[in-house]
Structures are given as structure tokens and as C-alpha cells.
Design a protein around this motif. Structure first.
Motif, PDB file in Angstrom:
ATOM      1  N   LYS A  26     -25.360 -28.516   5.226  1.00  0.00           N
ATOM      2  CA  LYS A  26     -25.790 -28.995   6.541  1.00  0.00           C
ATOM      3  C   LYS A  26     -25.152 -30.335   6.906  1.00  0.00           C
ATOM      4  O   LYS A  26     -25.385 -30.843   7.999  1.00  0.00           O
ATOM      5  CB  LYS A  26     -27.320 -29.153   6.580  1.00  0.00           C
ATOM      6  CG  LYS A  26     -28.098 -27.870   6.404  1.00  0.00           C
ATOM      7  CD  LYS A  26     -28.229 -27.058   7.679  1.00  0.00           C
ATOM      8  CE  LYS A  26     -29.203 -25.910   7.505  1.00  0.00           C
ATOM      9  NZ  LYS A  26     -29.328 -25.113   8.732  1.00  0.00           N
ATOM     10  N   GLN A  72     -35.805 -24.212   2.361  1.00  0.00           N
ATOM     11  CA  GLN A  72     -36.278 -23.670   3.643  1.00  0.00           C
ATOM     12  C   GLN A  72     -36.589 -24.792   4.621  1.00  0.00           C
ATOM     13  O   GLN A  72     -36.310 -24.678   5.818  1.00  0.00           O
ATOM     14  CB  GLN A  72     -37.520 -22.789   3.426  1.00  0.00           C
ATOM     15  CG  GLN A  72     -37.168 -21.462   2.758  1.00  0.00           C
ATOM     16  CD  GLN A  72     -38.374 -20.566   2.557  1.00  0.00           C
ATOM     17  OE1 GLN A  72     -38.699 -19.748   3.398  1.00  0.00           O
ATOM     18  NE2 GLN A  72     -39.047 -20.732   1.440  1.00  0.00           N
ATOM     19  N   ASP A  75     -33.424 -26.078   6.106  1.00  0.00           N
ATOM     20  CA  ASP A  75     -32.920 -25.123   7.089  1.00  0.00           C
ATOM     21  C   ASP A  75     -33.666 -25.247   8.410  1.00  0.00           C
ATOM     22  O   ASP A  75     -33.082 -25.129   9.491  1.00  0.00           O
ATOM     23  CB  ASP A  75     -33.056 -23.694   6.542  1.00  0.00           C
ATOM     24  CG  ASP A  75     -32.214 -22.684   7.304  1.00  0.00           C
ATOM     25  OD1 ASP A  75     -32.652 -21.534   7.448  1.00  0.00           O
ATOM     26  OD2 ASP A  75     -31.105 -23.048   7.755  1.00  0.00           O
ATOM     27  N   GLU A  76     -34.978 -25.472   8.319  1.00  0.00           N
ATOM     28  CA  GLU A  76     -35.799 -25.527   9.538  1.00  0.00           C
ATOM     29  C   GLU A  76     -35.621 -26.845  10.285  1.00  0.00           C
ATOM     30  O   GLU A  76     -35.664 -26.874  11.511  1.00  0.00           O
ATOM     31  CB  GLU A  76     -37.270 -25.288   9.177  1.00  0.00           C
ATOM     32  CG  GLU A  76     -37.536 -23.839   8.769  1.00  0.00           C
ATOM     33  CD  GLU A  76     -38.926 -23.602   8.196  1.00  0.00           C
ATOM     34  OE1 GLU A  76     -39.795 -24.490   8.321  1.00  0.00           O
ATOM     35  OE2 GLU A  76     -39.145 -22.518   7.616  1.00  0.00           O
ATOM     36  N   TRP A  78     -32.845 -29.137   9.978  1.00  0.00           N
ATOM     37  CA  TRP A  78     -31.460 -29.271  10.449  1.00  0.00           C
ATOM     38  C   TRP A  78     -30.994 -27.896  10.919  1.00  0.00           C
ATOM     39  O   TRP A  78     -30.146 -27.250  10.281  1.00  0.00           O
ATOM     40  CB  TRP A  78     -30.579 -29.852   9.334  1.00  0.00           C
ATOM     41  CG  TRP A  78     -30.892 -31.316   9.105  1.00  0.00           C
ATOM     42  CD1 TRP A  78     -30.402 -32.376   9.818  1.00  0.00           C
ATOM     43  CD2 TRP A  78     -31.788 -31.872   8.123  1.00  0.00           C
ATOM     44  NE1 TRP A  78     -30.920 -33.557   9.336  1.00  0.00           N
ATOM     45  CE2 TRP A  78     -31.778 -33.286   8.298  1.00  0.00           C
ATOM     46  CE3 TRP A  78     -32.593 -31.326   7.109  1.00  0.00           C
ATOM     47  CZ2 TRP A  78     -32.540 -34.145   7.497  1.00  0.00           C
ATOM     48  CZ3 TRP A  78     -33.354 -32.180   6.318  1.00  0.00           C
ATOM     49  CH2 TRP A  78     -33.319 -33.578   6.522  1.00  0.00           C
ATOM     50  N   ASN A  79     -31.605 -27.449  12.007  1.00  0.00           N
ATOM     51  CA  ASN A  79     -31.421 -26.068  12.451  1.00  0.00           C
ATOM     52  C   ASN A  79     -30.311 -25.906  13.484  1.00  0.00           C
ATOM     53  O   ASN A  79     -30.170 -24.853  14.091  1.00  0.00           O
ATOM     54  CB  ASN A  79     -32.740 -25.536  13.009  1.00  0.00           C
ATOM     55  CG  ASN A  79     -33.257 -26.395  14.150  1.00  0.00           C
ATOM     56  OD1 ASN A  79     -32.578 -27.309  14.631  1.00  0.00           O
ATOM     57  ND2 ASN A  79     -34.466 -26.113  14.593  1.00  0.00           N
ATOM     58  N   ASP A  80     -29.505 -26.958  13.689  1.00  0.00           N
ATOM     59  CA  ASP A  80     -28.467 -26.866  14.708  1.00  0.00           C
ATOM     60  C   ASP A  80     -27.178 -26.218  14.200  1.00  0.00           C
ATOM     61  O   ASP A  80     -26.292 -25.892  14.962  1.00  0.00           O
ATOM     62  CB  ASP A  80     -28.166 -28.265  15.268  1.00  0.00           C
ATOM     63  CG  ASP A  80     -27.898 -29.270  14.139  1.00  0.00           C
ATOM     64  OD1 ASP A  80     -27.235 -30.298  14.392  1.00  0.00           O
ATOM     65  OD2 ASP A  80     -28.343 -29.024  13.000  1.00  0.00           O
ATOM     66  N   PRO A  83     -27.198 -21.720   9.689  1.00  0.00           N
ATOM     67  CA  PRO A  83     -28.534 -21.235   9.298  1.00  0.00           C
ATOM     68  C   PRO A  83     -28.486 -20.551   7.930  1.00  0.00           C
ATOM     69  O   PRO A  83     -27.558 -19.799   7.652  1.00  0.00           O
ATOM     70  CB  PRO A  83     -28.901 -20.236  10.392  1.00  0.00           C
ATOM     71  CG  PRO A  83     -27.632 -19.863  11.049  1.00  0.00           C
ATOM     72  CD  PRO A  83     -26.680 -20.993  10.870  1.00  0.00           C
ATOM     73  N   SER A  87     -31.319 -13.509  10.228  1.00  0.00           N
ATOM     74  CA  SER A  87     -32.113 -13.480  11.465  1.00  0.00           C
ATOM     75  C   SER A  87     -33.166 -12.380  11.428  1.00  0.00           C
ATOM     76  O   SER A  87     -34.205 -12.491  12.061  1.00  0.00           O
ATOM     77  CB  SER A  87     -31.204 -13.314  12.688  1.00  0.00           C
ATOM     78  OG  SER A  87     -30.274 -12.288  12.427  1.00  0.00           O
TER      79      SER A  87
ATOM     80  N   PRO B  93     -42.114 -27.893  10.606  1.00  0.00           N
ATOM     81  CA  PRO B  93     -41.491 -27.678   9.293  1.00  0.00           C
ATOM     82  C   PRO B  93     -42.171 -28.404   8.139  1.00  0.00           C
ATOM     83  O   PRO B  93     -42.300 -27.845   7.050  1.00  0.00           O
ATOM     84  CB  PRO B  93     -40.051 -28.204   9.487  1.00  0.00           C
ATOM     85  CG  PRO B  93     -39.788 -28.049  10.930  1.00  0.00           C
ATOM     86  CD  PRO B  93     -41.101 -28.287  11.621  1.00  0.00           C
TER      87      PRO B  93
END
Lengths: 219, 226
Positions: A26, A72, A75-76, A78-80, A83, A87, B93
Motif C-alpha cells: 500500500k 484486513q 486494506d480497509e 488504505w482503500n484507495d 485492494p 470483490s 475499520p
């Protein structure tokens, strides 16, 4: 917004490596604090009072513990970009299932094999190989566990690869012979900077384990 | 999600892990069918096919595709039926990470030790008892006062995961061997469990205390300490 991200970890931990790979994927800047697990720091004990274990991610002063939970979370938040989770909910469930499987099985089975001898050692070895064969089957013909993209399960499993040399040497077997498709996947993962720049050298891991063995046997 | 979804759960009435999944399905108002397994010795071909890795219940089969491991199943249910309340996981989150942390703690510290206590003998049983008490003490601090549920104002992941084990704990009313898990020793937890089991959806998924007790008796799980 200036995020403050701190990671409490030890260089050799497969679980800590998951978090480091995730942060690298990320592009998150963080402050790495190597921990001495024989002499746990007040910070570690404060941030993970329940388990007193690494890794712990501290984000703007708040701790998140347990490696698969941390990945997880990363991921949530820094979701820009990049991923980790597929999905489709079914594919996500499969990824979580196999990360959980690797959590439950790999390290415990390695410990069974590590310092044992004779029948117990052989049983541990057989079980360890069988675990990796099951993981190889789950990969199938995909490029990554995440399909075309490197994802949650790839991140969950790739750290174990720097322990393969150690497993092979103690167990007297070759991963290339037992799980060639899995080894091809490892090579593909290592083409990613986040993996190759993060994971420690496998001989270094082996030397560490050898040193641990000497200490345990001298007790 | 289409209303002609086929949702099947491979189940065993006593399994608290399976009860978790059933509670989630009930709370969300999802139509499902139960296929009861004859455990432990007569596992169906379907179970072995749908869960080849662990060969255990619960297994959720959604439109023919299996999902295994109760925590994985719960997150799957929450994601697929995300338009149906209650949400098992919060949206933030950090709070999601906390809920997952406690769910994992309940599984490892409380359930694993409870299974050790109920199913083993001697030193291992004592270890299980010790670990179980430690875990329950931690959870006792997490609920009560203005926290009705672990999930806050409404039932959530941690509540659904923990409450089924209480139908095993209620057996303490019939035996002395479980007197370390009682309303007196864990008032917050027992009050919380009562609140949960008063919900129609949860009570529907809770096996009768007498039935649980008789099952334990039949399998000699309630003998005096060795």
C-alpha cells in the motif's frame, strides 16, 4: 493528513512479515520497532495486554493485534489502491478460510517436526508436506491466490516461503519436488518489490532457528 | 440477493459452532434448511464432500457452494446479506478490527479451553478449566453497565460467537463439576447471556438444557473430578 503508523515486530516472524508486505503493497510509511521477546517492552505490554505478542500495528496511537486482522485493517483503511480482498464474497470467504488454515496448521506442525526425532519427526514432516500440498491445490492454475492480482491469501502465505529452506533442511525434503506449482507461485510473488524488499534471506532465518535450537538444547 | 437463494446448513444440534451460524441466519431473517449430521461416527458423504479439509460442522452451502469455519461463515453471511440487519460487524475499520480480535479471542481462549475441559481428562482438563476461567474473566469486563451487548446497542459478531457456549454452561445447574461457571462468579456474562437468549431468534437456536445435560451424562462428560 499525517498518519502515525508504528509496527511492533520481530524480523523473523512469519506473522509480522504479513503486515510488512501489506504496508509495502500500500506504500504506507511506518516506524518499525524490533521487539525483544525475551524482554518485552512496556509499549508491547501496553498495546497488546491480552496476548503480549507481535505483530502489533499502532495507528494514530490505537493498537490493532493479530496479523490477519491487521492485514484486513490495512486494506480497509488504505482503500484507495491495491485492494487485497477479492470483490466477490465467496472468494473472500475462501481467502479467509485458507489464511485461517495456514494460521492453525503451519507453525504448529513445524514445531512438531522441529526438535523431535524418529516416528514423531517423520509424522510431523509428512503432515507439513501435506499442508503445503493442500495449499498448492487451492492455488490451482491461478497466477496468484487472488486471481490476477496479489491479494489477502498471497500476503498471508508468502512469508512462510522464507522458512522453506529451514523446513527442508530439518525435514530432509525439497519443496520444489513436493510442491512445484507452489514454488512457481513463490517466484512470481518475489517479482513484486513489496515481497522481495521485505522478506528476510532464508539462510538468515535458518541460522536463527539453528541458534534457537542450541539454546533450547542447552537448557 | 435473489429471494430464491438456496441456503443449507450442515448441522449437529449440540455444536455451539453451528448454533452461531443458525443464530446469524435467524437474526437476519434468511430462509435456510438444516441437514442434521449423525456425529461423530456417521458423517454424510455430503459433509465429507463439502468440507474435505476439516470434515466438521457447520458448513453453509449457498447455491451449492460450501463455506466452512464458523467465523468465516459469519462474515460471509454479513457481507452477502448486508442489506439485512443486524450488521454483525461495525462499519468503521478500527471497530471492525476490535470485533474480529474479540471473536478470535473467544474462539481460542474460551471455546478451545472449554472443549479441553469438557472432552479431556487429568492435567489437560485442568489446563482447560484454568484457561476457560481466565478467558471468562476477561470477557466479564467487556460487557455490562451501559454495554448491553459486546456489539454495543445491538447484537453483533462477538455476541453471536460467544452465546451458544452458555447452553453448555447452564448444565452447571444439574452438576457440581461446573460450579466455577455460574451467575455468581460471572454476573455480567450471565445477565448478557440471558438478554441474548430472550431474543426470539437466539432462543429458537438454543438447545434445551435438559437435553444437553442428558447428552453429557450419556457420554460420561460429567463425572466427578478424577
Amino acid at each position: 493528513m499525517a498518519d502515525e503508523v508504528v509496527l511492533l515486530d520481530t524480523w523473523v516472524s512469519m506473522f509480522g512479515m504479513r503486515v510488512r508486505v501489506a504496508l509495502a503493497e500500500k506504500g504506507v510509511n511506518y516506524d518499525y520497532k524490533e521487539q525483544d521477546l525475551k524482554n518485552k517492552s512496556p509499549l508491547l505490554l501496553e498495546m497488546n495486554p491480552i496476548h503480549k505478542k507481535i505483530p502489533v500495528l499502532i495507528h494514530n496511537g490505537r493498537p490493532i493485534c493479530e496479523s490477519s486482522i491487521i492485514v484486513q485493517y490495512i486494506d480497509e483503511v488504505w482503500n484507495d489502491q491495491s485492494p487485497f480482498m477479492p470483490s466477490d464474497p465467496y472468494d473472500r470467504a475462501q481467502a479467509r478460510f485458507w489464511v485461517d488454515f495456514s494460521d492453525k496448521k503451519i507453525y504448529e506442525t513445524w514445531k512438531k517436526m522441529w526438535l523431535s526425532e524418529g516416528e514423531e519427526h517423520e509424522a510431523g514432516k509428512k503432515e507439513l508436506i501435506s499442508i503445503f500440498k493442500q495449499l498448492e491445490d487451492a492455488l490451482g492454475d491461478k497466477i496468484f491466490y487472488g486471481g490476477d492480482s496479489f491479494g489477502f491469501l498471497d500476503i498471508g502465505l508468502i512469508p512462510f516461503s522464507c522458512w522453506f529452506y529451514t523446513f527442508e533442511t530439518y525435514g530432509n525434503f525439497k519443496m520444489e519436488a513436493e510442491c512445484p506449482k507452489l514454488m512457481a507461485w513463490v517466484k512470481r510473488c518475489f517479482q513484486r518489490k513489496a515481497v522481495s524488499n521485505t522478506l528476510p534471506d532464508d539462510k538468515k532465518v535458518y541460522d536463527f532457528v539453528l541458534a534457537m535450537e542450541k539454546i533450547l538444547k542447552n537448557k | 440477493m435473489a429471494e430464491n437463494d438456496e441456503v443449507i446448513m450442515l448441522d449437529f444440534w449440540l455444536s455451539p459452532y453451528a448454533r452461531r451460524v443458525q443464530i446469524a441466519l435467524e437474526e437476519k431473517g434468511i430462509k435456510y434448511e438444516i441437514k442434521e449430521e449423525d456425529l461423530p461416527n456417521n458423517k454424510s458423504t455430503l459433509l465429507l464432500q463439502m468440507n474435505p479439509v476439516y470434515k466438521k460442522v457447520p458448513v453453509l452451502i449457498h447455491n451449492g457452494k460450501p463455506i466452512c469455519e464458523s467465523l468465516v461463515v459469519l462474515e460471509y453471511i454479513d457481507e452477502v446479506w448486508n442489506h439485512k440487519s443486524p450488521s454483525l460487524l461495525p462499519s468503521d475499520p478500527y471497530h471492525r478490527a476490535q470485533a474480529r480480535f474479540w471473536a478470535d479471542y473467544v474462539d481460542k481462549k474460551i471455546y478451545d479451553n472449554a472443549m479441553k475441559f469438557f472432552k479431556t481428562e487429568g492435567e489437560e482438563k485442568e489446563d482447560g478449566k484454568k484457561g476457560l476461567i481466565e478467558g471468562l474473566k476477561v470477557m466479564e469486563e467487556q460487557v455490562g453497565g451501559d454495554r448491553t451487548y459486546f456489539g454495543g446497542d445491538n447484537i453483533g459478531l462477538v455476541d453471536v460467537i460467544l452465546v451458544p457456549l452458555f447452553s453448555w454452561f447452564y448444565v452447571y445447574k444439574f452438576t457440581n463439576n461446573l460450579n466455577f461457571v455460574s451467575q455468581e462468579s460471572f454476573p455480567n456474562l450471565f445477565a448478557w447471556a440471558k438478554k441474548c437468549t430472550e431474543r426470539d431468534c437466539v432462543s429458537k437456536c438454543t438447545p434445551k438444557e435438559q437435553k444437553v445435560f442428558e447428552h453429557f451424562q450419556q457420554r460420561n462428560l460429567l463425572n466427578s473430578d478424577q
